[in-house]
Structure formats: structure tokens, C-alpha cells
Motif scaffolding. Structure first.
Motif, PDB file in Angstrom:
ATOM      1  N   HIS A 124      96.149  32.889  37.450  1.00  0.00           N
ATOM      2  CA  HIS A 124      95.784  33.555  38.744  1.00  0.00           C
ATOM      3  C   HIS A 124      94.343  34.187  38.649  1.00  0.00           C
ATOM      4  N   SER A 183      99.915  31.211  39.154  1.00  0.00           N
ATOM      5  CA  SER A 183      99.769  30.801  40.593  1.00  0.00           C
ATOM      6  C   SER A 183     100.332  29.356  40.796  1.00  0.00           C
ATOM      7  N   ARG A 373      99.568  23.462  47.880  1.00  0.00           N
ATOM      8  CA  ARG A 373     100.445  23.784  47.269  1.00  0.00           C
ATOM      9  C   ARG A 373     101.558  24.402  48.392  1.00  0.00           C
TER      10      ARG A 373
HETATM   11  N1  DSN Z   1      96.727  34.339  45.489  1.00  0.00           N
HETATM   12  C1  DSN Z   1      98.203  34.392  45.497  1.00  0.00           C
HETATM   13  C2  DSN Z   1      98.876  33.605  44.782  1.00  0.00           C
HETATM   14  O1  DSN Z   1      99.014  32.346  44.940  1.00  0.00           O
HETATM   15  O2  DSN Z   1      99.128  33.698  43.473  1.00  0.00           O
HETATM   16  C3  DSN Z   1      98.617  35.733  45.382  1.00  0.00           C
HETATM   17  O3  DSN Z   1      97.748  36.454  44.437  1.00  0.00           O
END
Ligand code: DSN
Length: 440
Positions: A124, A183, A373
Motif C-alpha cells: 500500500h 492493497s 483489480r
Molecule cells: N488505495 C486503496 C487500496 O486499494 O488499498 C485504499 O487505500
């Protein structure tokens, strides 16, 4: 310079809010970091709690007028501890990024090293380097080393990580913190496989559960606190039921450091209305979280398989594509992640482009990465099951592979959405999921 009158600007904001609600009423929301809150959470976050300060710890506040806030905050902490079987919970972080900063501040100093996943390997932005404007580097001055990552199995490589840590020690760069989670998060990270090794070097282990918190709470992912994580950080609105906010978990020995880093270190107001909303969401997760987590994983697996059957290159194939709410797709055969994101949005299918392993080496960047994603948390909370996943995969194929006119698919998407307008896995759902509430 804004040309409209003040009243026109005022009205414009409300009309945009309503349009936004309409958009989501008619869309397939597949952003893996988002979810929909229940009407109960929405009620909590419009309460007067949102106009108050309650600095400090419940019972020891800096301000008066906090007696009911204190009651709710104690309840919130107890629910969080019960949900995650944690000894200690601080519910005051206002986001996942702040929760991570709490841990950095409490357990490291600027100039220390943290080992974390790189962004194409799922890390992240809050785990990132200063030169990428990552929070850990830019705000707390941590230097970042990346875990060796295995793109085939889409997880951290245990043996190579051990070698890397030994080598870092030899050159005087032994990490102070090991960060797991992230993430892009398809499979559990090797916490139990690495915990004893990392602890033998006195490395603090934090697990960023932002994405998978609801799956952990439902007992359907890994259990980082039992596997050796010292602390767990998260946002509260991805696979958890919202609202937006943060949470830090640990044991008694971490309590003092976490409390001080949170207040006065990193928060003044802790957004008390959202704290109340978190308490509601934790109660919902305790009651409905297991069924929700089971359905999420079923949905994600069927979604991934359907996309694969449709011709997409879905990551993590050798391991069954996913064990979480996420599906990652390499779209380079058809376009790039940025263009696919735009095309799908024309059909009201909301996804995000994603850097995937190999992108940086190949010269691709965040605007035009190799992947997208997809997350099934929100559509699962809207009551969708495996058959709906197959249908959504078909719409995506029609836009991305068959290059059909997205406007035609948009009509199908709107029709498809008509049956899914309520929030599921909650105590009360009288209000529609995206129903706009006018209070004026
Ligand atoms: N950017 C987002 C994520 O997908 O983790 C939230 O921080």
C-alpha cells in the motif's frame, strides 16, 4: 473563479450528490477497497457526535460533555476486541494510513528500516518509500526494503526473505518493522512462517489488514494475531462494513505506545461519529460476518474462474486465483489497465487499474499498468451470489475482449442492478443501499 451565485453553488453540490447516488444505484461497484454501509451506520454518522471533540481516552477526556461518547467508545473497543480476539484495541485512528502511522511512530524512529511489499507486489502507498511519496518514508522517515515476492504464487517468498534479512543485518540495515498485508492481496501472507525468524532479530511485526479485515473477522482468511503479528492495523471499510476509519490492535505491552501515538501524536478529533459507526459495523460483523466472508470467497473464486474461462489472464491461477475478496487480471493482451478502467466505466462497471508484478521492470507506470483489480465485497453485500458473478464476468468480457459498444452493455448493467438495491448482512435495511436522504 467560480461564476455561479452562492445559492447556485450550494444547490449544485446537492445535485451532484444525488447524481452520484444514482450512478452507484445503476453500477457494478468492483473497487476492492470500498464497500457499502448499512442504514444503521449511516444513521450513526449523521448524529451530533460528528460535531464534537473527545480528545484523550474515554473517562480521561480533555473536554466535558463526553459521557455518552465515552459509553459508545468503550462499547466500540470491546466489540473490536471481541471481533478480532485482541487484548487491546484503539478505535481512534481516522484511517488505515493513520493507523499505520501510529505503529510507525510507536515502534520505530525516523531513519529506521521497514521491510514491506512493493506496490506491484501488493504493497500500500502508506508502506512506501519517500521517493514515491509513500507515507512511511515521507512522513515518518522510514527507509524501505522490499520483500522478495513470488509472482507465480502471488505471495512473499519465505526463503528469500530470510536470506535478505540476514544480508541486511550484515550491512547494518536490519529492519525495525516487518509489514505484512497490502492493497493487492489475493492470498494470505507468510506471517507464521516468518514470525519466529523475524522475532529472533527483535523485529516488530505489523499486519495491515485493511483489505482483508472482514475476512479475518469472519474466520475465513489468516489470523495474524495468532500467527505472530505484534500489532494489526486496518481501515474499517473494505471487507469490513464501514464507515471509513481506522483501527489498531495489539496486546497490553503495546497499549501505551499505541495510545500516545494516536493521541496526541496523530489525532485531535478522532471523528467521533465515525467511531460510533465503527461500533455498529463491528456488531454487524460479529453477527453476520462469518456468512458474509464465506460468500465473498465463493463469489471471488467463481468470478475469477469465469473471467479465466472467458479468456482473461487471471493472476494466481496455480493457487485457484484467490483466497480473498480480490481478483487480479492481466489485461495486456487487450489493452492496458488504464484504458480498460475507462472503457468499463462507460458501461457503469467500476474497477481500478492496478500495477502488477513485472510492470515496473517493463517500463509501465501507474497510469497504464498491466492489470486491473476487482473486488467483490460491495456486490456481495448487495446480495449477489455465484450466478451474478458469472453474469458480471460476461459483461466485462463483452467490453474488454469483444470490444462491444460499452453503451449497449450499460443498458444491460442497469437492468441487472434493479434487483440489488438493499444492503444485506445487517440488522436493519429499511433504507435502500444508495437511497439519498434529504434532511433540509
Ligand atoms: N488505495 C486503496 C487500496 O486499494 O488499498 C485504499 O487505500
Amino acid at each position: 473563479m467560480v461564476k455561479s451565485t452562492n445559492k447556485e453553488s450550494y444547490n449544485k453540490i446537492f445535485s451532484k450528490l444525488k447524481e452520484h447516488h444514482k450512478l452507484f444505484e445503476n453500477s457494478i461497484p468492483l473497487i476492492a477497497s470500498e464497500n457499502i454501509t448499512s442504514p444503521a451506520v449511516r444513521e450513526a454518522i449523521i448524529s451530533d457526535f460528528g460535531n464534537r471533540y473527545a480528545e484523550g481516552w474515554p473517562g480521561e477526556r480533555v473536554y466535558a460533555g463526553c459521557r455518552y461518547i465515552d459509553d459508545v467508545e468503550f462499547e466500540c473497543m470491546n466489540l473490536a476486541k471481541k471481533l478480532f480476539k485482541a487484548k487491546f484495541a484503539d478505535v481512534r485512528s481516522i484511517s488505515g494510513v493513520v493507523a499505520n502511522l501510529v505503529v510507525y511512530s510507536a515502534f520505530s524512529n525516523p531513519g529506521d528500516i521497514m521491510i514491506a511489499p512493493s506496490i506491484p507486489a501488493g504493497g500500500h502507498i502508506s508502506h512506501g518509500k519517500k521517493e514515491h511519496s509513500g507515507t512511511a518514508g515521507l512522513v515518518h522517515g522510514l527507509e524501505i526494503e522490499f520483500y522478495p515476492f513470488d509472482a507465480e504464487s502471488m505471495t512473499i517468498d519465505v526463503d528469500k526473505t530470510k536470506q535478505k534479512v540476514e544480508e541486511l543485518k550484515k550491512i547494518g540495515r536490519l529492519p525495525k518493522i516487518a509489514m505484512f498485508g497490502g492493497s493487492l492481496f489475493l492470498f494470505p501472507h507468510p506471517v507464521k512462517e516468518l514470525a519466529d525468524f523475524l522475532k529472533s532479530f527483535d523485529i516488530h511485526i505489523n499486519y495491515d489488514a485493511a483489505h482483508v479485515a472482514g475476512l479475518i473477522a469472519g474466520g475465513k482468511f489468516q489470523d495474524p494475531l495468532r500467527e505472530g503479528a505484534d500489532t494489526v492495523t486496518m481501515s474499517t471499510h473494505k471487507t469490513l462494513f464501514g464507515p471509513q476509519g481506522g483501527l489498531v490492535l495489539g496486546s497490553e505491552k503495546h497499549e501505551d505506545g499505541i495510545k500516545k501515538a494516536t493521541f496526541p501524536g496523530l489525532t485531535s478529533s478522532h471523528h467521533i461519529h465515525h467511531m460510533a459507526g465503527k461500533a455498529i459495523a463491528f456488531a454487524e460483523a460479529l453477527e453476520f460476518g462469518k456468512d458474509y466472508a464465506i460468500q465473498i470467497i465463493k463469489n471471488a473464486k467463481v468470478f475469477a474462474q469465469s473471467l479465466n474461462d472467458a479468456g482473461f489472464k487471471v493472476l494466481g491461477e496455480s493457487r485457484g486465483f484467490t483466497e480473498s475478496h480480490q481478483v487480479a487480471v492481466n489485461v495486456l493482451e487487450y489493452s492496458d489497465g488504464g484504458k480498460v478502467e475507462v472503457d468499463l466505466e462507460k458501461a457503469n462497471i467500476i474497477v481500478n487499474r492496478q500495477l502488477i508484478p513485472g510492470d515496473i521492470k517493463a517500463g509501465r507506470n501507474y497510469f497504464h499498468p498491466g492489470g486491473i483489480r476487482l473486488g467483490v465485497s460491495e456486490i456481495t453485500r448487495l446480495g449477489m451470489k455465484q450466478d451474478e458473478m458469472k453474469e458480471i464476468a460476461l459483461y466485462i468480457k463483452q467490453v474488454v475482449i469483444d470490444k462491444k459498444d460499452p453503451k449497449k452493455i450499460l443498458l444491460k448493467v442497469k437492468k441487472f442492478r434493479e434487483n440489488y438495491q438493499k444492503v444485506h448482512y445487517c440488522f436493519d435495511n429499511k433504507l435502500g443501499a444508495y437511497e439519498y436522504i434529504k434532511l433540509r
